[in-house]
Design a protein around this motif. Structure first.
Motif, PDB file in Angstrom:
ATOM      1  N   ALA A 287       0.830  -1.202   0.000  1.00 44.46           N
ATOM      2  CA  ALA A 287       0.000   0.000   0.000  1.00 44.46           C
ATOM      3  C   ALA A 287       0.868   1.256   0.000  1.00 44.46           C
ATOM      4  CB  ALA A 287      -0.927  -0.006   1.210  1.00 44.46           C
ATOM      5  N   TYR A 288       1.868   1.292   0.854  1.00 43.23           N
ATOM      6  CA  TYR A 288       2.731   2.474   0.923  1.00 43.23           C
ATOM      7  C   TYR A 288       3.610   2.580  -0.325  1.00 43.23           C
ATOM      8  CZ  TYR A 288       6.247   5.830   2.316  1.00 43.23           C
ATOM      9  OH  TYR A 288       7.086   6.935   2.332  1.00 43.23           O
ATOM     10  N   GLN A 289       4.235   1.487  -0.698  1.00 43.59           N
ATOM     11  CA  GLN A 289       5.182   1.511  -1.804  1.00 43.59           C
ATOM     12  C   GLN A 289       4.540   1.844  -3.151  1.00 43.59           C
ATOM     13  OE1 GLN A 289       7.206  -2.270  -1.556  1.00 43.59           O
ATOM     14  NE2 GLN A 289       8.268  -1.729   0.360  1.00 43.59           N
ATOM     15  N   ASN A 290       3.264   1.551  -3.281  1.00 46.67           N
ATOM     16  CA  ASN A 290       2.549   1.853  -4.533  1.00 46.67           C
ATOM     17  C   ASN A 290       1.730   3.140  -4.454  1.00 46.67           C
ATOM     18  OD1 ASN A 290       3.488  -0.484  -5.851  1.00 46.67           O
ATOM     19  ND2 ASN A 290       1.869  -1.724  -4.897  1.00 46.67           N
ATOM     20  N   GLY A 291       1.894   3.872  -3.358  1.00 42.20           N
ATOM     21  CA  GLY A 291       1.135   5.116  -3.196  1.00 42.20           C
ATOM     22  C   GLY A 291      -0.342   4.892  -2.989  1.00 42.20           C
ATOM     23  N   HIS A 292      -0.674   3.786  -2.299  1.00 48.84           N
ATOM     24  CA  HIS A 292      -2.077   3.416  -2.111  1.00 48.84           C
ATOM     25  C   HIS A 292      -2.560   3.571  -0.667  1.00 48.84           C
ATOM     26  CE1 HIS A 292      -2.113   0.691  -5.954  1.00 48.84           C
ATOM     27  NE2 HIS A 292      -2.037   1.994  -6.223  1.00 48.84           N
ATOM     28  N   ILE A 293      -1.978   4.504   0.067  1.00 52.75           N
ATOM     29  CA  ILE A 293      -2.551   4.838   1.376  1.00 52.75           C
ATOM     30  C   ILE A 293      -3.553   5.962   1.128  1.00 52.75           C
ATOM     31  CG2 ILE A 293      -2.142   5.770   3.677  1.00 52.75           C
ATOM     32  CD1 ILE A 293       0.537   4.425   3.738  1.00 52.75           C
ATOM     33  N   VAL A 294      -4.811   5.690   1.422  1.00 48.74           N
ATOM     34  CA  VAL A 294      -5.895   6.634   1.130  1.00 48.74           C
ATOM     35  C   VAL A 294      -6.414   7.223   2.437  1.00 48.74           C
ATOM     36  CG1 VAL A 294      -8.132   6.946   0.004  1.00 48.74           C
ATOM     37  CG2 VAL A 294      -6.524   5.219  -0.861  1.00 48.74           C
ATOM     38  N   TYR A 295      -6.187   8.521   2.629  1.00 46.62           N
ATOM     39  CA  TYR A 295      -6.657   9.201   3.837  1.00 46.62           C
ATOM     40  C   TYR A 295      -8.073   9.714   3.586  1.00 46.62           C
ATOM     41  CZ  TYR A 295      -1.861   8.864   5.462  1.00 46.62           C
ATOM     42  OH  TYR A 295      -0.633   8.377   5.867  1.00 46.62           O
ATOM     43  N   LEU A 296      -9.029   9.119   4.267  1.00 47.60           N
ATOM     44  CA  LEU A 296     -10.441   9.441   4.073  1.00 47.60           C
ATOM     45  C   LEU A 296     -10.855  10.623   4.936  1.00 47.60           C
ATOM     46  CD1 LEU A 296     -11.753   5.765   4.121  1.00 47.60           C
ATOM     47  CD2 LEU A 296     -11.270   7.188   2.110  1.00 47.60           C
ATOM     48  N   MET A 314     -18.416   9.578   0.407  1.00 50.00           N
ATOM     49  CA  MET A 314     -17.642   8.406   0.825  1.00 50.00           C
ATOM     50  C   MET A 314     -17.339   7.497  -0.363  1.00 50.00           C
ATOM     51  SD  MET A 314     -19.820   7.836   4.327  1.00 50.00           S
ATOM     52  CE  MET A 314     -19.376   6.139   4.681  1.00 50.00           C
ATOM     53  N   ILE A 315     -18.349   7.255  -1.174  1.00 51.72           N
ATOM     54  CA  ILE A 315     -18.157   6.411  -2.364  1.00 51.72           C
ATOM     55  C   ILE A 315     -17.171   7.074  -3.315  1.00 51.72           C
ATOM     56  CG2 ILE A 315     -19.307   5.365  -4.353  1.00 51.72           C
ATOM     57  CD1 ILE A 315     -21.897   5.387  -2.639  1.00 51.72           C
ATOM     58  N   LYS A 316     -17.339   8.367  -3.497  1.00 50.30           N
ATOM     59  CA  LYS A 316     -16.466   9.126  -4.405  1.00 50.30           C
ATOM     60  C   LYS A 316     -15.002   9.036  -3.963  1.00 50.30           C
ATOM     61  CE  LYS A 316     -15.821  13.814  -6.224  1.00 50.30           C
ATOM     62  NZ  LYS A 316     -16.326  15.211  -6.160  1.00 50.30           N
ATOM     63  N   GLN A 317     -14.758   9.104  -2.648  1.00 50.03           N
ATOM     64  CA  GLN A 317     -13.386   9.039  -2.142  1.00 50.03           C
ATOM     65  C   GLN A 317     -12.741   7.678  -2.387  1.00 50.03           C
ATOM     66  OE1 GLN A 317     -13.236  10.398   1.929  1.00 50.03           O
ATOM     67  NE2 GLN A 317     -14.122  12.371   1.401  1.00 50.03           N
ATOM     68  N   ILE A 318     -13.526   6.624  -2.261  1.00 53.13           N
ATOM     69  CA  ILE A 318     -12.986   5.288  -2.534  1.00 53.13           C
ATOM     70  C   ILE A 318     -12.695   5.125  -4.025  1.00 53.13           C
ATOM     71  CG2 ILE A 318     -13.402   2.806  -2.414  1.00 53.13           C
ATOM     72  CD1 ILE A 318     -12.943   4.216   0.299  1.00 53.13           C
ATOM     73  N   GLY A 321      -9.608   6.928  -4.787  1.00 55.02           N
ATOM     74  CA  GLY A 321      -8.446   6.297  -4.166  1.00 55.02           C
ATOM     75  C   GLY A 321      -7.962   5.049  -4.875  1.00 55.02           C
ATOM     76  N   LEU A 322      -8.893   4.358  -5.556  1.00 55.38           N
ATOM     77  CA  LEU A 322      -8.531   3.135  -6.287  1.00 55.38           C
ATOM     78  C   LEU A 322      -7.872   3.508  -7.609  1.00 55.38           C
ATOM     79  CD1 LEU A 322     -11.764   1.033  -5.667  1.00 55.38           C
ATOM     80  CD2 LEU A 322      -9.515   0.650  -4.621  1.00 55.38           C
TER      81      LEU A 322
END
Length: 323
Positions: A287-296, A314-318, A321-322
């Motif tokens: 997650a960290y190495q691929n830049g996939h930490i998503v702060y909601l 909430m849906i929009k943020q996910i 983030g993906l």
């Protein structure tokens, strides 16, 4: 002369009779109009619905005027629908709803400590509460009809839609609610298609500590509704506070995505999630190495989840983030 005088008298009598008939007719119409208005008002004032909820059964007048809200998800929805609110707890209000801090709204304490004296003065037509006030339900009912509006995390979307439709029925906004729900359903399908087989872990940070949430939990919406696979399928969470975990746990589960909610940002006014999460152990994860930490945004996720605006955001943020 006599004939003319009799004609004059006859004409006068005819005019008087016609005038009397006209007055009688008008009076009758006014009386009927008054009776009709009275019946309408009586019908409107008597029109109510019976709401069955987890804590009991409540009779609520349709289109209540004095509305008190102890759930920010409900406040979010009423704001979206253009429904006036009389009072609410004015502490920790989500940023996007800050207008409700204004003096035109009555302050009725906090989410956990309602001002019952002020509530009694207001004499509400209806009070909406949720989980944080569940233990005080009986006390609320002594003041006004009280409706429990908590979301069932294990059945999130149906519970959410039922709540929205109920508010639509109470305030005569059924069409508006259905239009908003249709948009949300479309959002959900788009995210599910994007989620694929990606595995995620949901973390709440507060005071330097972390808690994890799995399927069926408070934030399990990400797995159960939006289709992100759980990095830990065996994670069982039975309380709103999540399962206390360590940073070693995050490293071990090594999720593709890490979804982070910062409680301190909205409760203490001090964001701490980034400095808490991004340590040496977490930096080893995919997650960290691929830049996939998503702060909601905790305004939506922690304070006001379950509203028309908050759920959409909430849906929009996910989805955003993906990657």
């Amino acid at each position: 002369m006599v004939a003319k005088r009799w004609l004059s008298i006859a004409a006068t009598l005819l005019l008087l009779i016609l005038a009397a008939c006209g007055n009688s007719s008008n009076a009758s119409k006014e009386s009927e109009g008054n009776r009709s208005t009275g019946n309408t008002e009586k019908t409107a004032s008597a029109e109510e619905i019976t709401v069955t909820h987890e804590l009991g059964e409540t009779k609520v007048k349709k289109n209540p005027e004095k509305v008190v809200v102890f759930d920010f998800g409900v406040l979010d929805t009423l704001d979206r629908l253009g429904v006036d609110v009389t009072a609410l707890p004015q502490t920790n209000i989500p940023k996007y709803l800050e207008k409700y801090k204004g003096s035109e709204y009555e302050n009725v304490g906090s989410l956990k400590e309602p001002d019952f004296e002020k509530l009694s003065e207001i004499k509400p037509d209806v009070i909406f509460i949720s989980g944080r006030q569940a233990d005080l339900y009986e006390k609320f009912t002594e003041i006004a009809p009280t409706v429990y509006m908590a979301i069932d995390a294990k059945n999130y979307i149906q519970s959410f839609e039922n709540n929205m439709k109920l508010l639509g029925t109470i305030f005569g906004k059924e069409k508006e609610v259905e239009k908003e729900l249709a948009k949300i359903r479309e959002q959900i399908e788009a995210v599910k298609a994007k989620a694929g087989d990606q595995k995620g872990l949901i973390i709440l940070t507060t005071g330097g500590k972390i808690s994890a949430y799995g399927t069926g939990s408070r934030f399990g919406f990400i797995h159960d509704v939006l289709g992100v696979q759980p990095a830990d399928p065996d994670l069982k969470v039975t309380t709103p506070h999540g399962q206390s975990v360590s940073f070693e746990y995050i490293a071990e589960k090594n999720p593709d995505y890490l979804f982070v909610i910062d409680r301190d940002a909205v409760v203490e006014g001090k964001p701490t999630a980034k400095q808490t999460i991004e340590n040496a152990l977490v930096k080893k994860t995919k997650a960290y190495q691929n830049g996939h930490i998503v702060y909601l945004d905790p305004n939506y996720w922690y304070l006001s989840g379950g509203g028309l605006t908050s759920v959409s955001e909430m849906i929009k943020q996910i989805e955003e983030g993906l990657k």
